[in-house]
Design a protein around this motif. Structure first.
Motif, PDB file in Angstrom:
ATOM      1  N   LEU A  76       0.615  -0.611   0.079  1.00 21.67           N
ATOM      2  CA  LEU A  76      -0.104  -0.385  -0.467  1.00 21.67           C
ATOM      3  C   LEU A  76       0.234   1.242   0.215  1.00 21.67           C
ATOM      4  N   ARG A  77       1.697   1.604   0.697  1.00 22.72           N
ATOM      5  CA  ARG A  77       2.500   2.541   0.568  1.00 22.72           C
ATOM      6  C   ARG A  77       3.992   2.895  -0.618  1.00 22.72           C
ATOM      7  N   ILE A  78       4.044   1.558  -1.082  1.00 23.43           N
ATOM      8  CA  ILE A  78       4.317   1.022  -2.523  1.00 23.43           C
ATOM      9  C   ILE A  78       3.920   2.573  -3.478  1.00 23.43           C
ATOM     10  N   MET A  79       2.457   1.452  -3.611  1.00 18.26           N
ATOM     11  CA  MET A  79       1.540   2.864  -4.228  1.00 18.26           C
ATOM     12  C   MET A  79       1.334   3.751  -3.870  1.00 18.26           C
ATOM     13  N   LEU A  80       1.194   3.893  -3.469  1.00 16.17           N
ATOM     14  CA  LEU A  80       0.516   5.354  -2.509  1.00 16.17           C
ATOM     15  C   LEU A  80       1.913   6.320  -3.254  1.00 16.17           C
ATOM     16  N   THR A 107      15.311   3.349  -5.505  1.00 13.15           N
ATOM     17  CA  THR A 107      14.451   4.916  -5.004  1.00 13.15           C
ATOM     18  C   THR A 107      13.340   4.404  -3.998  1.00 13.15           C
ATOM     19  N   LEU A 108      12.417   3.813  -4.424  1.00 11.61           N
ATOM     20  CA  LEU A 108      11.944   2.739  -3.698  1.00 11.61           C
ATOM     21  C   LEU A 108      12.078   2.679  -2.410  1.00 11.61           C
ATOM     22  N   ALA A 109      13.072   1.703  -2.612  1.00 14.92           N
ATOM     23  CA  ALA A 109      14.068   1.157  -1.461  1.00 14.92           C
ATOM     24  C   ALA A 109      14.201   2.175  -0.507  1.00 14.92           C
ATOM     25  N   GLU A 110      14.833   3.389  -0.389  1.00  9.75           N
ATOM     26  CA  GLU A 110      15.496   4.158   0.507  1.00  9.75           C
ATOM     27  C   GLU A 110      14.097   5.148   0.430  1.00  9.75           C
ATOM     28  N   SER A 129      10.409  -8.976  -4.336  1.00  3.82           N
ATOM     29  CA  SER A 129       9.573  -9.322  -3.784  1.00  3.82           C
ATOM     30  C   SER A 129       7.574  -9.079  -4.473  1.00  3.82           C
ATOM     31  N   ILE A 130       7.687  -8.292  -3.672  1.00  3.94           N
ATOM     32  CA  ILE A 130       6.442  -7.131  -3.482  1.00  3.94           C
ATOM     33  C   ILE A 130       6.003  -6.515  -4.863  1.00  3.94           C
ATOM     34  N   MET A 131       7.046  -6.828  -5.231  1.00  2.53           N
ATOM     35  CA  MET A 131       7.311  -5.551  -6.668  1.00  2.53           C
ATOM     36  C   MET A 131       7.075  -6.566  -7.680  1.00  2.53           C
ATOM     37  N   ALA A 190      -3.087  -8.940  -4.299  1.00  8.21           N
ATOM     38  CA  ALA A 190      -2.694  -9.048  -4.759  1.00  8.21           C
ATOM     39  C   ALA A 190      -0.190  -9.017  -4.254  1.00  8.21           C
ATOM     40  N   ALA A 191      -0.364  -8.747  -3.050  1.00  7.80           N
ATOM     41  CA  ALA A 191       0.840  -8.798  -1.874  1.00  7.80           C
ATOM     42  C   ALA A 191       0.065  -9.961  -1.140  1.00  7.80           C
TER      43      ALA A 191
END
Length: 83
Positions: A11-15, A30-33, A44-46, A82-83
């Motif tokens: 959810l946080r990644i999608m936001l 960038t997403l990981a940071e 794994s999430i992506m 999905a997750a």
């Protein structure tokens, strides 16, 4: 209802992706940071989100992940499933 950590991070990644201009990919690094996650866990999430056709990945120097639909077209339920 309990939400798993993987679901919460999805959810946080999608936001995070929704904050980007349409069609502009964000790199895994960038997403990981930004989310303070390990790249391996984020991969794994992506992968789950890509298989569910929620995000699109692009390779190359300017590659990364972006949403396939407008942000308003997503529901929390489909992201969690999905997750």
């Amino acid at each position: 209802m309990l939400i798993s950590s993987k679901g919460s991070y999805a959810l946080r990644i999608m936001l995070e992706l929704a904050r980007q201009p349409a069609g502009v990919p964000v790199s895994l690094r960038t997403l990981a940071e930004r989310q303070n996650l390990s790249r391996k866990y984020l991969e794994s999430i992506m992968t789950s989100l890509c298989k569910a056709s929620l995000v699109q990945s692009s390779a190359g120097k300017d590659g990364g992940y972006c949403l396939l639909r407008p942000a308003s077209a997503y529901t929390a339920g489909e992201i969690l499933r999905a997750a």
